[in-house]
Design a protein around this motif. Sequence first.
Motif: not given
Length: 468
Positions: A366-377
């Motif tokens: 969950l937290f890795l997905y949140e961090a990845a979304n920040i990086g992706l966007i």
Amino acid sequence: MNKTELLKMAITNLFRRKTRSILAILGVVIGTASIITMVSIGLGMSKSFNDDMKKNPDIHMIEIWGVGRGDSLPSNNNTSSKALKMNDKSVQHIKTIKGVTQVTGVKDINVNMIIGDYISNTNLKGLEIDFMNKVLTKLSKGRMMNKSDKFKLLIGKEVPMQFQNYRTGRYIDYSPTGEYKVDLLSKKVEITSDKKYKQPKNNSFGMNESKNDNEPKYDIFKFESIGVIDSNGSEGYSIYTSLDTVKQIEKINSRAQAQAGMSRSDEQKQEYSSIMVYIEDINSISSVVDTLKSDGFQFYSIMDAVKQEQKRFAMIQGALGGIGGISLLVAAIGITNTMIMSIYERTREIGVMKVIGASLKDIRSLFLYEAANIGLIGGILGTILSVVLSMTINFFYAKLKVGGNMGMGMGMNMYADNINQTTPYISYIPIWLIFFGILFSTIIGVLSGYIPAKKAMSLSALESLRND
């Protein structure tokens, strides 16, 4: 929990605290845009230089001006034990090298050329006609040379600047438009090695010495100029004829020298003053150069200078990329800070997830997905911003009309005259750089979220539920 549910939850959590998330994404946007823009400038300079060099006909040429001291044997010659010399044997040997398109021996004679009332001291170059028609393809006037042509000339368009009136001794006036009083397409061109013939009054050629009875009595050869070479490079300052014609002139001149009791120098005894090699495929130049070196030939190729410039551009790209990378590093720290703060604020939520059966792997994901979304966007928006910046830079670059020389180092400016510098950009973003920027920022996001995710996994469920 499946991955789809975790991803939806990660996106929802990301925008529950919009201000903090937007600031973290903004940091990634700036970092991604910085690194892509910086690298694109290095790539643009390199591409601009390479594109300009590909338009330079000299990139395909290698000029061999000598052979080793005699201890260098052909690398693929299994029959001869003698070292190569500047003769037809060397020409035939070079023709067998893989990648070589055409080869010619070059005869070079210093002569006086007279057209009308104007005289010029220059070098008459003799080349094989097939080779000449391959490399001297751009004419402003006239036609190319045929195999049957004898005592015909191709004259560089800049040659008139070397003329002076032999009657008055006055040099011809420079014309910015390239229009001169001398008709370069003339059926009456005189060529001779006799420096006394129609000598200018002001002795510009330094030939006012007293007459020597033992001086060779060189013939005056009648030529016809049939074409004007349209080049600002070395070809524009030279005159060319067929190799057979120069050999005939050299033979007659040697006879005149012998009658005057003059012995020929070692350089004159060489069959050719140089050997020119043409390579159609640029990718084959390196292998041809290596073979020529192993065979003991002494030569020059513009590719040597090009490689040095390419190394310089690679260093520039690395330096610019490193500067942009610092911005992305700062953004990574921002992501880590955002995620850690999120953990402290969602401690109770994490405890509830553990109680209802969420695994440690789910919490970490969950937290890795949140961090990845920040990086992706941030990566996507940063890439879009970098493209806009690149277009803006190129727009003003074209307006300033600084042309292709900006991408060149000091060592390459000497070749600028042979290049049609029309490349309208200094920043270049290839497709792979766009995908790299997005992927790299996403990976940075994941790495930045790893420590916060590990911290969330280590929280006690009981302690988390007690947290207000």
